[in-house]
Design an enzyme around this catalytic site. Structure first.
Site, PDB file in Angstrom:
ATOM      1  N   ASP A   1     -19.315 -65.394 -55.902  1.00  0.00           N
ATOM      2  CA  ASP A   1     -20.109 -65.137 -54.694  1.00  0.00           C
ATOM      3  C   ASP A   1     -20.197 -66.383 -53.813  1.00  0.00           C
ATOM      4  O   ASP A   1     -20.016 -66.320 -52.600  1.00  0.00           O
ATOM      5  CB  ASP A   1     -21.532 -64.691 -55.072  1.00  0.00           C
ATOM      6  CG  ASP A   1     -21.523 -63.469 -55.972  1.00  0.00           C
ATOM      7  OD1 ASP A   1     -20.463 -62.833 -56.103  1.00  0.00           O
ATOM      8  OD2 ASP A   1     -22.586 -63.159 -56.542  1.00  0.00           O
TER       9      ASP A   1
ATOM     10  N   ASP B   1     -15.139 -63.148 -63.234  1.00  0.00           N
ATOM     11  CA  ASP B   1     -15.265 -64.572 -62.833  1.00  0.00           C
ATOM     12  C   ASP B   1     -15.796 -65.446 -63.960  1.00  0.00           C
ATOM     13  O   ASP B   1     -15.267 -66.527 -64.221  1.00  0.00           O
ATOM     14  CB  ASP B   1     -16.048 -64.760 -61.524  1.00  0.00           C
ATOM     15  CG  ASP B   1     -17.481 -64.269 -61.535  1.00  0.00           C
ATOM     16  OD1 ASP B   1     -17.890 -63.595 -62.503  1.00  0.00           O
ATOM     17  OD2 ASP B   1     -18.210 -64.569 -60.560  1.00  0.00           O
TER      18      ASP B   1
HETATM   19  C1  GLA Z   1     -22.546 -60.909 -59.490  1.00  0.00           C
HETATM   20  C2  GLA Z   1     -22.318 -62.366 -59.874  1.00  0.00           C
HETATM   21  C3  GLA Z   1     -20.859 -62.750 -59.743  1.00  0.00           C
HETATM   22  C4  GLA Z   1     -19.952 -61.760 -60.468  1.00  0.00           C
HETATM   23  C5  GLA Z   1     -20.326 -60.329 -60.108  1.00  0.00           C
HETATM   24  C6  GLA Z   1     -19.572 -59.328 -60.936  1.00  0.00           C
HETATM   25  O1  GLA Z   1     -22.289 -60.721 -58.129  1.00  0.00           O
HETATM   26  O2  GLA Z   1     -23.108 -63.209 -59.074  1.00  0.00           O
HETATM   27  O3  GLA Z   1     -20.653 -64.056 -60.216  1.00  0.00           O
HETATM   28  O4  GLA Z   1     -19.983 -61.969 -61.839  1.00  0.00           O
HETATM   29  O5  GLA Z   1     -21.706 -60.071 -60.254  1.00  0.00           O
HETATM   30  O6  GLA Z   1     -18.220 -59.369 -60.665  1.00  0.00           O
END
Ligand code: GLA
Length: 382
Positions: free
Chosen positions: A169, A35
């Site tokens: 997320d 992301d």
């Molecule tokens: C955490 C971060 C997300 C993403 C994941 C890995 O959950 O908050 O933004 O980068 O790790 O995919």
């Protein structure tokens, strides 16, 4: 849970709540650590999340009660500041964003609680930020658009919690749709919903019960590694702004100038983006076997090239490989602990929990936890 937050609100604050909302945690089928590289992810909102009750108060302070921590926290709206490691940081973080965007937040009382495990990689912090942002928007009739809410919640995490997380997320928590995963392009936030027809299978999360303290700093350092790959690639290619713009062949030219470990980070991200696209094709064809294969490949990359797994996660994934009733398994979220996500045949669930608990216990002297999750709607009034 809804009844519980309402009851607690009355108990703690001696008046009635005006708004009650829910914001879910998320799973991610595939597309990890892509992301923040402007790549593709495939998350979904789940049935577990944070329930929140709110009402304005006539005081000059905000009062927030956490059911899970059995703790009340008060603060002034004019003096918002992060409190390291404390849950109130996420709430103050989003309020600070709302204020900066010009929304006149007034003092309020709030109670929240939920069934989302904390620190298990299911994004309890994003759920809390989104619940608070949405709850306040409803309470004070700000009518904040969903995309802005996602943005403020991510910024709250970046600026107040100090984790340079991507947008996945918060996006999943707000935009989730029942029985669907979201294929999100993190470059421009365009997205498509894909139905997840699991038929005789289901999603089972296996929680390592491990949370490594280095997770946040390692997360930020992976971002630096990715930026280094991009910087070097830019010297040979025009129009490169992120790993998203690179193909594996572009990396050949930078091999002599980069540490092998850092190069591996770039290779992983490029391959993982391709896997997300392949997974969406496989979902369209209803080919869960292919999705499962891609999940295993994703885990291998995360463990070997991206370096964000840990012995417990590797063990849980390896354990499933010889089992026909499990189509795919991989670590999920930031890494260094948290959960694996598994596609498992319904009739094997109980037996699997029994045998993996015993093997894990034998190896690590602790038991894993299990969460059967369903894909549900995103942040909403309840
Ligand atoms: C955490 C971060 C997300 C993403 C994941 C890995 O959950 O908050 O933004 O980068 O790790 O995919």
């Amino acid at each position: 849970m809804r009844a519980q937050v309402i009851k607690k609100f009355m108990e703690v604050f001696q008046h009635e709540q005006k708004t009650v909302c829910f914001s879910p945690g998320r799973i991610n089928l595939i597309g990890e650590h892509t992301d923040y590289n402007e790549g593709f992810v495939m998350p979904a909102a789940i049935n577990l999340g944070i329930y929140m009750a709110l009402a304005a108060n006539d005081l000059s302070i905000c009062r927030v009660y956490s059911i899970d921590f059995e703790e009340e926290f008060t603060f002034h709206l004019e003096a918002l500041a992060p409190k390291k490691g404390h849950w109130a940081t996420y709430i103050m973080g989003i309020i600070s964003q709302l204020q900066q965007a010009g929304y006149p937040v007034k003092s309020f009382d709030m109670v929240f609680g939920g069934d989302l495990p904390i620190g298990a990689g299911l994004s309890s912090s994003a759920a809390l930020e989104c619940a608070a942002g949405f709850g306040l928007s409803q309470l004070f009739k700000f009518d904040i658009p969903k995309h802005s809410l996602i943005h403020y919640a991510q910024k709250a995490e970046n600026l107040f919690a100090g984790v340079q997380c991507g947008v996945m997320d918060q996006f999943a928590s707000v935009m989730g749709k029942k029985d669907h995963v979201i294929r999100l392009d993190c470059r421009d936030l365009s997205f498509d919903y894909f139905p997840l027809n699991l038929e005789h299978y289901q999603l089972l999360l296996v929680d390592t019960q491990v949370k490594h303290s280095l997770a946040d700093s390692a997360y930020n350092s992976r971002r630096f590694d990715c930026a280094e790959v991009v910087l070097l690639a830019q010297q040979n290619q025009v129009g490169i702004t992120s790993l998203r713009d690179l193909k594996l062949k572009h990396l050949d030219e930078i091999v002599p100038f980069i540490e092998e470990e850092v190069l591996g980070r770039g290779i992983y991200v490029i391959e993982e983006n391709e896997r997300v696209m392949e997974a969406s094709e496989a979902l369209k064809e209803g080919n869960l076997i292919k999705v499962g294969e891609l999940m295993y490949a994703s885990h291998l990359g995360l463990s070997d090239k991206y370096g964000v797994s840990c012995p417990e996660l590797d063990f849980l994934v390896e354990f499933t490989k010889p089992l026909d009733a499990i189509l795919g398994s991989r670590m999920m979220g930031g890494g260094f602990g948290g959960c694996t996500i598994n596609i498992i045949r319904n009739d094997f669930q109980e037996e699997f929990q029994r045998i993996i608990t015993s093997a894990y216990d034998h190896r690590f002297m602790k038991s894993p936890k299990f969460y059967q999750v369903r894909l549900e709607e995103g942040t909403r009034l309840i």
